[in-house]
Design a protein around this motif. Structure first.
Motif, mmCIF file in Angstrom:
data_model
loop_
_atom_site.group_PDB
_atom_site.id
_atom_site.type_symbol
_atom_site.label_atom_id
_atom_site.label_comp_id
_atom_site.label_asym_id
_atom_site.label_seq_id
_atom_site.Cartn_x
_atom_site.Cartn_y
_atom_site.Cartn_z
ATOM 1 N N MET A 1 -4.153 21.858 14.896
ATOM 2 C CA MET A 1 -2.858 22.548 15.004
ATOM 3 C C MET A 1 -2.307 22.831 13.612
ATOM 4 N N SER A 2 -1.645 23.960 13.449
ATOM 5 C CA SER A 2 -1.177 24.405 12.146
ATOM 6 C C SER A 2 -0.019 23.547 11.662
ATOM 7 N N LEU A 3 -0.172 22.953 10.491
ATOM 8 C CA LEU A 3 0.897 22.188 9.873
ATOM 9 C C LEU A 3 1.880 23.111 9.167
ATOM 10 N N ASP A 4 1.379 24.184 8.560
ATOM 11 C CA ASP A 4 2.256 25.080 7.804
ATOM 12 C C ASP A 4 3.372 25.642 8.677
ATOM 13 N N ALA A 5 3.062 25.991 9.901
ATOM 14 C CA ALA A 5 4.080 26.542 10.796
ATOM 15 C C ALA A 5 5.143 25.494 11.126
ATOM 16 N N VAL A 6 4.716 24.240 11.242
ATOM 17 C CA VAL A 6 5.669 23.153 11.512
ATOM 18 C C VAL A 6 6.597 22.969 10.316
ATOM 19 N N LEU A 7 6.039 22.970 9.116
ATOM 20 C CA LEU A 7 6.864 22.810 7.917
ATOM 21 C C LEU A 7 7.853 23.963 7.767
ATOM 22 N N ALA A 8 7.398 25.171 8.085
ATOM 23 C CA ALA A 8 8.300 26.325 8.013
ATOM 24 C C ALA A 8 9.425 26.192 9.029
ATOM 25 N N LYS A 9 9.114 25.688 10.199
ATOM 26 C CA LYS A 9 10.138 25.489 11.228
ATOM 27 C C LYS A 9 11.166 24.456 10.775
ATOM 28 N N ILE A 10 10.715 23.402 10.107
ATOM 29 C CA ILE A 10 11.634 22.378 9.591
ATOM 30 C C ILE A 10 12.602 22.994 8.586
ATOM 31 N N ASP A 11 12.077 23.807 7.675
ATOM 32 C CA ASP A 11 12.938 24.458 6.677
ATOM 33 C C ASP A 11 13.955 25.387 7.349
ATOM 34 N N GLU A 12 13.494 26.124 8.328
ATOM 35 C CA GLU A 12 14.325 27.115 8.999
ATOM 36 C C GLU A 12 15.463 26.459 9.793
ATOM 37 N N THR A 13 15.195 25.308 10.379
ATOM 38 C CA THR A 13 16.174 24.681 11.294
ATOM 39 C C THR A 13 16.884 23.485 10.671
ATOM 40 N N LEU A 14 16.840 23.360 9.344
ATOM 41 C CA LEU A 14 17.500 22.216 8.704
ATOM 42 C C LEU A 14 18.994 22.149 9.035
ATOM 43 N N PRO A 15 19.754 23.252 9.049
ATOM 44 C CA PRO A 15 21.180 23.139 9.396
ATOM 45 C C PRO A 15 21.404 22.526 10.778
ATOM 46 N N GLU A 16 20.596 22.923 11.750
ATOM 47 C CA GLU A 16 20.743 22.350 13.084
ATOM 48 C C GLU A 16 20.386 20.863 13.092
ATOM 49 N N ALA A 17 19.363 20.488 12.315
ATOM 50 C CA ALA A 17 18.989 19.073 12.217
ATOM 51 C C ALA A 17 20.124 18.255 11.599
ATOM 52 N N MET A 18 20.785 18.825 10.603
ATOM 53 C CA MET A 18 21.922 18.151 9.982
ATOM 54 C C MET A 18 23.054 17.973 10.991
ATOM 55 N N ASP A 19 23.305 18.973 11.805
ATOM 56 C CA ASP A 19 24.357 18.869 12.818
ATOM 57 C C ASP A 19 24.054 17.738 13.791
ATOM 58 N N ARG A 20 22.796 17.635 14.206
ATOM 59 C CA ARG A 20 22.440 16.552 15.130
ATOM 60 C C ARG A 20 22.627 15.194 14.476
ATOM 61 N N LEU A 21 22.220 15.057 13.210
ATOM 62 C CA LEU A 21 22.429 13.791 12.501
ATOM 63 C C LEU A 21 23.911 13.458 12.437
ATOM 64 N N PHE A 22 24.734 14.436 12.135
ATOM 65 C CA PHE A 22 26.179 14.188 12.050
ATOM 66 C C PHE A 22 26.735 13.719 13.404
ATOM 67 N N GLY A 23 26.195 14.271 14.496
ATOM 68 C CA GLY A 23 26.630 13.821 15.806
ATOM 69 C C GLY A 23 26.357 12.349 16.025
ATOM 70 N N LEU A 24 25.194 11.869 15.573
ATOM 71 C CA LEU A 24 24.866 10.446 15.695
ATOM 72 C C LEU A 24 25.705 9.598 14.749
ATOM 73 N N LEU A 25 25.942 10.106 13.531
ATOM 74 C CA LEU A 25 26.727 9.349 12.549
ATOM 75 C C LEU A 25 28.181 9.169 12.996
ATOM 76 N N ARG A 26 28.679 10.063 13.835
ATOM 77 C CA ARG A 26 30.076 9.953 14.272
ATOM 78 C C ARG A 26 30.282 8.820 15.285
ATOM 79 N N ILE A 27 29.207 8.287 15.818
ATOM 80 C CA ILE A 27 29.321 7.202 16.798
ATOM 81 C C ILE A 27 29.384 5.867 16.047
ATOM 82 N N PRO A 28 30.485 5.119 16.141
ATOM 83 C CA PRO A 28 30.637 3.878 15.358
ATOM 84 C C PRO A 28 29.898 2.698 15.999
#
Length: 458
Positions: A1-28
């Protein structure tokens, strides 16, 4: 399976990944405080839902304490377990935080952009790097690259009271080829690391008893045995003043020298001994002579005094000879040191040096765990090291760790699995302290790193 396409997807969707992390961080999800029990349950449910979205059969599983999150999914010949923890430390003292600890934000600092908030580094940001890597694999290829068991704990910051019973009762579904653990850091900023050994821990505490009550130092000063003086003499006997070595007979049984190739990696890891020492007010290392600060921290055992007290400690003077003196000890263990046998040697050392009319009692409820030494000859370790080297564009290193992470030992003892520790935290992340942070680079490249590691292992 292509790794390059996965890495490109990670770069492309980093803002959404950050939003999800922030959602978890807001839970005390503070596990040590019963008032936050509902929040710990909320964090567990949040993560179970995220894993379910990736196609894993996941659920928050009840324990006498906080839930364990377990998810199974993927396919293929290889099967790995990933471990992280979703609970966080208390935030006190709150007045030292620059912002609400559970209102995460991106901040610009002289060293780069960081994610600020409790749990950003320890361990929510770290565990989300793995989950986001899996998300990218699923988005690109429709499936995960291997069989995965994801195991997320909610009591790591409060002593893990439910962990061993849960692992024992569910050993069949938790056992895989190897465990992947993200609750760790890089040896230096930008230097990817795979932990090859963790020091173990032995705790003990003793009380020296003298007279049956506190005595007037004018009436008994001179003929009276003073437990504080007795304690000072015995404590001083634990180390050789010239070499810094522990002077307990048999203390170094099971200690091994670092192999030359591993020592070469350590020496080229970017670790700056002067900065490490100067940052806390030291100018030279104070451990065993003949070993660098890095060797003293990662590969040599220690015997430290964590507290000594006795007698009057209030304002002003009180002229007494106290009836008792107390001492707390911890030892960091390496190699094949046996904590139970070492406890016997330490106690024998003290008891052999007691003066007439002095007695000693020992705390009976303190634990010990051996060092965890990874089998880095397994091909998975070199494959992961190469994958990290490719992502960070410099040689990744096998490193030791001065602290103790009991979960690695539990995986070996209970499930018969080796553990591979890979994390992207930095030493200045202020974990457990006010203003905890996680570098944006650590989060982004951490996701890319796990994608590469999963590809290499699968």
């Amino acid at each position: 399976m292509s790794l390059d396409a996965v890495l490109a997807k990670i770069d492309e969707t980093l803002p959404e990944a950050m939003d999800r992390l922030f959602g978890l961080l807001r839970i005390p999800s503070i596990s040590t405080d019963p008032a936050y029990r509902p929040d710990c349950a909320k964090a567990a449910d949040w993560l179970a839902e995220e894993l379910s979205d990736l196609g894993l059969d996941a659920a928050a599983r009840p324990t006498p304490g906080h839930p364990m999150v377990v998810g199974h999914g993927g396919g293929g010949d290889r099967h790995f377990l990933f471990y992280g923890h979703y609970d966080v430390q208390p935030v006190d003292p709150l007045n030292l935080w620059h912002r609400d600890p559970f209102d995460p934000a991106i901040e610009d600092t002289p060293a780069g952009r960081v994610i600020r908030g409790r749990g950003a580094s320890d361990d929510k940001g770290q565990l989300m790097t793995f989950i986001e890597a899996c998300r990218a694999w699923k988005a690109v290829h429709g499936a995960l690259p291997c069989r995965l068991t994801v195991f997320l704990e909610g009591e790591e910051e409060s002593g893990s009271p439910s962990l061993i019973p849960f692992m024992t009762e569910n050993s069949g579904e938790l056992t895989a080829e190897i465990a992947l653990i993200c609750d760790t850091s890089m040896v230096s900023p930008g230097i990817p690391s795979v932990a090859s050994q963790l020091r173990g821990m032995l705790k003990d505490e003793f009380t020296i008893h003298g007279p049956n009550i506190d005595l007037h130092s004018g009436h008994y000063g001179g003929p009276g045995l003073n437990p504080l003086r007795e304690m000072a003499r015995i404590v001083a006997s634990f180390h050789d003043a010239e070499t810094g070595r522990v002077a307990v007979e048999g203390f170094y049984d099971g200690v091994h020298e670092v192999p030359p190739e591993l020592l070469r990696q350590w020496e080229n890891s970017g670790f700056d001994e002067k900065t490490y020492l100067n940052s806390v007010g030291y100018t030279v290392p104070h451990g065993e002579k003949g070993y660098s600060a890095l060797e003293q921290q990662w590969a040599r055992p220690t015997l430290e005094f964590n507290g000594m007290w006795g007698g009057y400690q209030g304002v002003g003077s009180k002229t007494v000879i106290p009836s008792e003196a107390h001492c707390k000890i911890t030892c960091r263990l390496v190699g094949d040191m046996d904590p139970d046998r070492l406890r016997e040697k330490i106690r024998a050392h003290v008891e052999a040096r007691l003066s007439i009319d002095a007695t000693v009692t020992w705390d009976q409820d303190l634990e010990g765990s051996p060092a965890a030494v990874m089998n880095i000859s397994r091909p998975e370790f070199e494959a992961a090291r190469k994958a990290l080297s490719d992502e960070w564009d410099r040689e990744a290193v096998f490193v030791g760790m001065g602290g103790s992470i009991p979960i690695a030992g539990y995986f070996k003892e209970i499930l018969g699995m080796d553990a591979m520790l890979i994390g992207f935290a930095n030493d200045d992340d202020a974990i457990h302290s006010p203003n905890e942070k996680y570098d944006v680079q650590s989060f982004h490249k951490g996701i890319r790193s796990w994608a590469r590691v999963l590809s290499a292992l699968s």
